[in-house]
Design a protein around this motif. Structure first.
Motif, PDB file in Angstrom:
ATOM      1  N   VAL A  41       4.944 -34.715 -13.775  1.00 40.70           N
ATOM      2  CA  VAL A  41       5.727 -33.855 -12.996  1.00 40.70           C
ATOM      3  C   VAL A  41       6.361 -34.437 -11.863  1.00 40.70           C
ATOM      4  CG1 VAL A  41       5.801 -31.757 -11.584  1.00 40.70           C
ATOM      5  CG2 VAL A  41       4.399 -31.609 -13.599  1.00 40.70           C
ATOM      6  N   ALA A  42       7.735 -34.473 -11.427  1.00 38.20           N
ATOM      7  CA  ALA A  42       8.417 -35.055 -10.360  1.00 38.20           C
ATOM      8  C   ALA A  42       7.811 -34.502  -9.144  1.00 38.20           C
ATOM      9  CB  ALA A  42       9.779 -35.080 -10.364  1.00 38.20           C
ATOM     10  N   PRO A  43       7.754 -35.370  -7.996  1.00 43.83           N
ATOM     11  CA  PRO A  43       7.235 -34.650  -6.749  1.00 43.83           C
ATOM     12  C   PRO A  43       7.973 -33.368  -6.474  1.00 43.83           C
ATOM     13  CG  PRO A  43       7.185 -36.969  -6.386  1.00 43.83           C
ATOM     14  CD  PRO A  43       8.117 -36.708  -7.876  1.00 43.83           C
ATOM     15  N   SER A  44       9.252 -33.432  -6.575  1.00 46.74           N
ATOM     16  CA  SER A  44      10.176 -32.126  -6.311  1.00 46.74           C
ATOM     17  C   SER A  44       9.835 -31.035  -7.226  1.00 46.74           C
ATOM     18  CB  SER A  44      11.711 -32.472  -6.443  1.00 46.74           C
ATOM     19  OG  SER A  44      11.863 -32.927  -7.512  1.00 46.74           O
ATOM     20  N   ALA A  45       9.188 -31.167  -8.086  1.00 49.05           N
ATOM     21  CA  ALA A  45       8.962 -30.052  -9.162  1.00 49.05           C
ATOM     22  C   ALA A  45       7.571 -29.693  -9.082  1.00 49.05           C
ATOM     23  CB  ALA A  45       9.227 -30.288 -10.513  1.00 49.05           C
ATOM     24  N   LYS A  46       6.535 -30.034  -8.211  1.00 49.15           N
ATOM     25  CA  LYS A  46       5.184 -29.978  -8.434  1.00 49.15           C
ATOM     26  C   LYS A  46       4.967 -28.223  -8.078  1.00 49.15           C
ATOM     27  CE  LYS A  46       3.420 -34.724  -7.846  1.00 49.15           C
ATOM     28  NZ  LYS A  46       3.085 -34.817  -9.344  1.00 49.15           N
ATOM     29  N   HIS A  47       5.481 -28.064  -6.884  1.00 51.44           N
ATOM     30  CA  HIS A  47       5.140 -26.670  -6.378  1.00 51.44           C
ATOM     31  C   HIS A  47       5.658 -25.628  -7.455  1.00 51.44           C
ATOM     32  CE1 HIS A  47       4.565 -23.326  -3.909  1.00 51.44           C
ATOM     33  NE2 HIS A  47       6.076 -22.857  -4.123  1.00 51.44           N
ATOM     34  N   GLU A  48       6.932 -25.864  -7.921  1.00 52.22           N
ATOM     35  CA  GLU A  48       7.459 -24.909  -8.854  1.00 52.22           C
ATOM     36  C   GLU A  48       6.469 -24.925 -10.352  1.00 52.22           C
ATOM     37  OE1 GLU A  48      11.572 -23.762 -11.561  1.00 52.22           O
ATOM     38  OE2 GLU A  48      11.246 -25.580 -10.498  1.00 52.22           O
ATOM     39  N   ALA A  49       5.938 -26.184 -10.730  1.00 51.52           N
ATOM     40  CA  ALA A  49       5.034 -26.329 -12.032  1.00 51.52           C
ATOM     41  C   ALA A  49       3.945 -25.623 -11.819  1.00 51.52           C
ATOM     42  CB  ALA A  49       4.849 -27.890 -12.292  1.00 51.52           C
ATOM     43  N   ARG A  50       3.186 -25.481 -10.622  1.00 51.35           N
ATOM     44  CA  ARG A  50       2.241 -24.765 -10.259  1.00 51.35           C
ATOM     45  C   ARG A  50       2.281 -23.408 -11.077  1.00 51.35           C
ATOM     46  NH1 ARG A  50       1.473 -26.774  -4.286  1.00 51.35           N
ATOM     47  NH2 ARG A  50       0.709 -28.892  -4.661  1.00 51.35           N
ATOM     48  N   GLY A  51       3.346 -22.711 -10.745  1.00 49.48           N
ATOM     49  CA  GLY A  51       3.565 -21.473 -10.917  1.00 49.48           C
ATOM     50  C   GLY A  51       3.704 -21.174 -12.406  1.00 49.48           C
ATOM     51  N   LYS A  52       4.450 -22.225 -13.066  1.00 48.03           N
ATOM     52  CA  LYS A  52       4.739 -22.040 -14.501  1.00 48.03           C
ATOM     53  C   LYS A  52       3.251 -22.300 -15.202  1.00 48.03           C
ATOM     54  CE  LYS A  52       9.302 -23.859 -14.584  1.00 48.03           C
ATOM     55  NZ  LYS A  52      10.223 -25.106 -14.783  1.00 48.03           N
ATOM     56  N   ILE A  53       2.350 -23.105 -14.659  1.00 49.56           N
ATOM     57  CA  ILE A  53       1.279 -23.282 -15.459  1.00 49.56           C
ATOM     58  C   ILE A  53       0.374 -21.958 -15.373  1.00 49.56           C
ATOM     59  CG2 ILE A  53      -1.037 -24.524 -15.021  1.00 49.56           C
ATOM     60  CD1 ILE A  53       0.298 -26.997 -14.381  1.00 49.56           C
ATOM     61  N   VAL A  54       0.319 -21.277 -14.105  1.00 52.59           N
ATOM     62  CA  VAL A  54      -0.189 -20.222 -14.006  1.00 52.59           C
ATOM     63  C   VAL A  54       0.269 -19.352 -14.957  1.00 52.59           C
ATOM     64  CG1 VAL A  54      -0.875 -18.173 -12.528  1.00 52.59           C
ATOM     65  CG2 VAL A  54      -1.180 -20.635 -11.594  1.00 52.59           C
ATOM     66  N   GLY A  55       1.466 -19.106 -14.955  1.00 52.46           N
ATOM     67  CA  GLY A  55       2.155 -17.990 -16.182  1.00 52.46           C
ATOM     68  C   GLY A  55       1.595 -18.329 -17.283  1.00 52.46           C
ATOM     69  N   ALA A  56       1.586 -19.751 -17.844  1.00 52.94           N
ATOM     70  CA  ALA A  56       1.260 -19.926 -19.118  1.00 52.94           C
ATOM     71  C   ALA A  56      -0.261 -19.776 -19.715  1.00 52.94           C
ATOM     72  CB  ALA A  56       1.475 -21.561 -19.432  1.00 52.94           C
ATOM     73  N   LEU A  57      -1.036 -20.040 -18.488  1.00 52.14           N
ATOM     74  CA  LEU A  57      -2.548 -19.800 -18.576  1.00 52.14           C
ATOM     75  C   LEU A  57      -2.851 -18.052 -18.835  1.00 52.14           C
ATOM     76  CD1 LEU A  57      -4.001 -22.083 -16.092  1.00 52.14           C
ATOM     77  CD2 LEU A  57      -4.293 -22.489 -18.471  1.00 52.14           C
ATOM     78  N   ASN A  58      -1.861 -17.315 -17.927  1.00 55.60           N
ATOM     79  CA  ASN A  58      -2.198 -16.038 -17.932  1.00 55.60           C
ATOM     80  C   ASN A  58      -1.638 -15.237 -19.048  1.00 55.60           C
ATOM     81  OD1 ASN A  58      -3.720 -16.056 -15.620  1.00 55.60           O
ATOM     82  ND2 ASN A  58      -1.947 -15.587 -14.221  1.00 55.60           N
ATOM     83  N   ASP A  59      -0.374 -15.642 -19.529  1.00 49.39           N
ATOM     84  CA  ASP A  59       0.276 -14.579 -20.694  1.00 49.39           C
ATOM     85  C   ASP A  59       0.308 -15.315 -21.943  1.00 49.39           C
ATOM     86  OD1 ASP A  59       1.363 -13.510 -18.208  1.00 49.39           O
ATOM     87  OD2 ASP A  59       3.044 -14.793 -17.778  1.00 49.39           O
ATOM     88  N   LEU A  60      -0.102 -16.389 -22.231  1.00 45.18           N
ATOM     89  CA  LEU A  60      -0.058 -17.088 -23.515  1.00 45.18           C
ATOM     90  C   LEU A  60      -1.387 -16.947 -24.253  1.00 45.18           C
ATOM     91  CD1 LEU A  60       2.073 -20.379 -22.900  1.00 45.18           C
ATOM     92  CD2 LEU A  60       2.972 -18.356 -23.729  1.00 45.18           C
ATOM     93  N   ASP A  61      -1.232 -16.920 -25.529  1.00 46.82           N
ATOM     94  CA  ASP A  61      -2.690 -16.814 -26.153  1.00 46.82           C
ATOM     95  C   ASP A  61      -2.852 -18.249 -26.770  1.00 46.82           C
ATOM     96  OD1 ASP A  61      -4.515 -16.122 -27.930  1.00 46.82           O
ATOM     97  OD2 ASP A  61      -3.575 -14.963 -29.407  1.00 46.82           O
ATOM     98  N   TRP A  62      -3.782 -18.855 -26.165  1.00 47.67           N
ATOM     99  CA  TRP A  62      -4.442 -20.031 -26.324  1.00 47.67           C
ATOM    100  C   TRP A  62      -5.519 -20.194 -27.405  1.00 47.67           C
ATOM    101  CZ3 TRP A  62      -1.895 -24.109 -24.417  1.00 47.67           C
ATOM    102  CH2 TRP A  62      -1.086 -23.812 -23.328  1.00 47.67           C
TER     103      TRP A  62
END
Length: 304
Positions: A41-62
């Motif tokens: 993840v590029a430095p400029s995208a790290k903050h946004e990536a945190r939110g995407k990860i939270v969404g993936a952990l909460n919403d996807l069936d792992w």
């Protein structure tokens, strides 16, 4: 405190900035996935990536897959917010935090204490695990101290990419037929695995970058497995099946292990400390090896 038993035959790396890749990973049949906030993840995208990860952990069936997040190293400005934002956002939907570029036991202690405070604040009903990459020469020199730093620590991972730069290893001598006399990583894998085993935690081998060379990847898995490592990273889905195959006992070996243990237990019930099995003498040392096979088979399941 006893560690949870997790399968780590294959740990798949997935960029935390890619919702598409995380969604695909959730549909794969694998032991372990780590959503990456560091190198992928590029430095400029790290903050946004945190939110995407939270969404993936909460919403996807792992499914049965262990869910891990790899944070940035503790010398950066990102690490503490990586932990805080991901754990506050995903809570019990995250299983493990992976620390990068650990330099000593204090790094483990810091993460342990921060997670302990957050678990109390958020009133989580489960404990979040911790594992760390060993990818600097300073860390390899202190690997025994690192492995013993916290009972939250579940695994050590050999990160040979950054480690190569740290030790000054030629990039041309990493993997494949390079002319180097033997396994260039034998010492590091051996040292890390001994430290992990002495502290009752897992040892995992790091990435092999050329996913177009499955035979070489399989050989790297085999070398790590023979030394007692429990799994290897995958940087591409094509590597998953290879790793999970190499780090799984064969059905015939499991069947033989069960027969061997039954023969030994029968001998033990008769007051004997050893017994012949298929022309060989077996004793308690033999059974310790057998038990390793049977424990892994029980975790994987599917063996008759």
């Amino acid at each position: 405190m006893s560690q949870p038993k997790r399968l780590r035959r294959c740990q798949l790396s997935v960029p935390g900035s890619s919702e598409k890749m995380m969604q695909k990973a959730a549909g794969l049949d694998l032991d372990y996935v780590f959503l990456d906030l560091e190198d992928a993840v590029a430095p400029s995208a790290k903050h946004e990536a945190r939110g995407k990860i939270v969404g993936a952990l909460n919403d996807l069936d792992w499914g049965r897959t262990t869910r891990c997040v790899r944070i940035n190293d503790l010398t950066t400005e990102y690490a503490y917010e990586d932990i805080i934002e991901v754990v506050e956002g995903a809570g019990e939907n995250i299983d493990v935090i992976m620390l990068t570029k650990c330099l000593g036991p204090d790094d483990i202690t810091f993460c342990d204490k921060l997670l302990s405070m957050m678990e109390k604040k958020l009133k989580l009903n489960k404990r979040i695990g911790l594992e760390t990459l060993i990818e600097e020469v300073e860390a390899m020199q202190k690997v025994d101290e690192i492995a013993a730093a916290s009972d939250r620590l579940e695994a050590l991972i050999f990160g040979m990419g950054d480690y190569s730069a740290s030790q000054g290893v030629s990039i041309n001598d990493i993997g494949g037929d390079t002319g180097y006399p033997g396994d260039i990583w034998h010492y590091q894998r051996q040292k890390l695995t001994i430290a992990a085993r002495a502290n009752r935690i897992d040892a995992v081998d790091g990435p092999f970058a050329d996913f177009r060379s499955p035979d070489t990847y399989r050989e790297e898995c085999r070398r790590a497995m023979i030394l007692g490592m429990v799994g290897k990273w995958a940087i591409h889905p094509s590597q998953i099946e290879i790793a999970q195959d190499v780090f799984s006992p064969k059905a015939e070996d499991v069947a033989r292990a069960r027969k061997m243990k039954a023969a030994y237990e029968d001998a033990w019930s008769q007051g004997l400390g050893s017994v012949q099995f298929e022309g060989r003498m077996i004793d308690i040392a033999s059974i310790r090896i057998v038990d390793n096979t049977l424990q892994k088979a029980d975790m994987i399941g599917g063996y008759s």
